[in-house]
Write an enzyme that holds these catalytic residues in place. Structure first.
Site, PDB file in Angstrom:
ATOM      1  CE1 TYR A 107      -3.624   2.648   1.106  1.00 51.46           C
ATOM      2  CE2 TYR A 107      -1.733   3.580   2.270  1.00 51.46           C
ATOM      3  CZ  TYR A 107      -3.013   3.698   1.767  1.00 51.46           C
ATOM      4  OH  TYR A 107      -3.689   4.884   1.915  1.00 51.46           O
ATOM      5  CD  GLU A 195      -5.897   4.886  -0.693  1.00 53.59           C
ATOM      6  OE1 GLU A 195      -5.845   5.070   0.529  1.00 53.59           O
ATOM      7  OE2 GLU A 195      -6.935   4.635  -1.313  1.00 53.59           O
TER       8      GLU A 195
END
Ligand code: GDP
Ligand code: MN
Length: 385
Positions: A107, A195
């Site tokens: 992530y 993101e």
């Protein structure tokens, strides 16, 4: 302004971040043709501005043209809800991309941390899942590092973030390189959020951005012509109409249309209607002043939503004079086809005069209420009755 995944990936590609090859398509035929060019297996991905598409059935692997056709057919036109019930968002486009073989899912994100006045880089080796959950159960799995906007993100710093995050040793350089490139994309495009979840390591140990969530600061769009150009016109017909008329309009799910003067009053009206057991369909801020034309426009927008079965018009007169509003309502009845009941609560400046004008006009389907709660109860009764 939020970018769709594929728009974000195009921005990544320009910044030197590895992304799978793909093509956007707006019809089943185009998707099948795109899949043929991209090659099989490929992944058909719904392009909507929410996460959790995988779980919602909006991401499917196609092994051949037949599967590509079936998946594109199922996904295009689908209504997808976000993990917290947001939406639904209708899928108008799919992104067809080469399937990746996934060894690891990380992530990575960069957000503008306004309280620190600095961008914040977050990296985790526990990607692909709900990051809020990871933050709660295993906060150490998220490495957070502020970047000074003057210095930017140096490769050394990015490597140290990757090492702290426990990234597999052989891909530390790859991940660090991507962080630097993402930071470049963030900075150069005036983004407030980038993101990547998941940032994957492929079977060949390449680091690739498999998803992209990008928010650009809308106030900076004037200096990003190519981004300003992709700002889609709102798809919802009421939103488009409201935008054309310069009104602030928010679409919701229920059947009670809400009209007020001032954003604060609109918001509290929503709450009061919900409290009375109602389900707001939208709310529209007619703004201060609320002259006749604005009221005509507002009622036109609200009643053009077929889901609306009753409307509450909540006015608190200050600068806005209730007699002006009443004249606007009377005029609107002459110009707009009002086929749903309208509950009006007029309070504040010149409310008595306003109420007198409305009573004299004796309009069909118009109801008065003296209090906000009374108005809410009445409109809910009418909407559901
Ligand atoms: P989101 O659910 O909206 O966040 O969409 P993502 O783009 O993050 O995709 C969700 C999940 O689908 C990913 O975490 C992957 O596990 C899976 N996925 C997406 N693309 C591929 C692919 O090319 N190959 C494989 N094996 N899985 C994929
Ligand atoms: Mn994702």
């Amino acid at each position: 302004m939020d970018l769709l995944e594929y728009q974000g990936k195009q921005l990544f590609a320009r910044a030197g971040v590895a992304v799978p090859e793909g093509e956007a398509a707006g019809s089943v035929e185009d998707a099948v043709a795109a899949a043929g060019r991209v090659g099989f297996p490929c992944v058909i991905k719904a392009q909507v501005l929410i996460g959790g598409r995988g779980k919602a059935g909006g991401i499917k692997l196609a092994k051949d043209a037949g599967e590509a056709r079936a998946h594109a057919g199922a996904i295009l036109g689908m209504d997808i809800r976000g993990p917290r019930g947001e939406g639904p968002f209708r899928v108008h486009q799919v992104w067809v991309e080469a399937a990746s073989e996934i060894d690891a899912e990380y992530y990575a994100s960069i957000i503008l941390d306004r309280s620190a006045k600095k961008p914040l880089v977050i990296l985790s080796r526990m990607g692909g899942m709900n990051v809020e959950e990871i933050a709660e159960t295993d906060p150490d799995a998220l490495v957070r590092r502020h970047v000074h906007p003057r210095d930017g993100l140096a490769l050394d710093e990015a490597r140290s973030i990757a090492i702290d995050a426990g990234i597999d040793e052989d891909v530390v350089d790859g991940v660090a390189g991507i962080l630097v490139a993402l930071y470049g994309a963030f900075n150069d495009n005036d983004a407030t959020l980038i993101e990547v979840n998941p940032l994957i390591v492929t079977a060949d140990r390449e680091v690739v951005a498999l998803d992209a969530k990008v928010t650009i600061d809308g106030a900076a769009l004037f200096r990003h012509e190519e981004l300003a150009a992709i700002e889609d016109p709102p798809e919802d017909p009421q939103e488009r109409l409201a935008k054309e008329k310069g009104l602030t309009y928010v679409k919701l799910d229920g059947n009670v249309g809400i009209l007020g003067n001032g954003a604060g009053l609109c918001m509290s009206t929503l709450d009061v209607v919900a409290n009375a057991g109602g389900d707001p369909a939208n709310f529209l801020d007619a703004g201060g002043g609320s002259k006749a034309d604005a009221i005509v426009d507002a009622l036109e927008v609200i009643t053009s939503d077929p889901k609306v079965t009753a409307v509450l018009f909540n006015i608190f007169g200050g600068i806005t004079r209730c007699d002006e509003v009443a004249k606007g309502i009377i005029e609107a009845y002459g110009r707009v086809e009002m086929d749903v009941p309208l509950v009006v609560r007029l309070d504040g400046t010149n409310s008595e005069e306003g109420l007198r004008l409305l009573a004299e006009a004796s309009l069909d389907g118009l109801h008065n209420a003296a209090t906000m709660l009374g108005a809410a109860e009445r409109v809910v009764e009418l909407a559901n009755g």
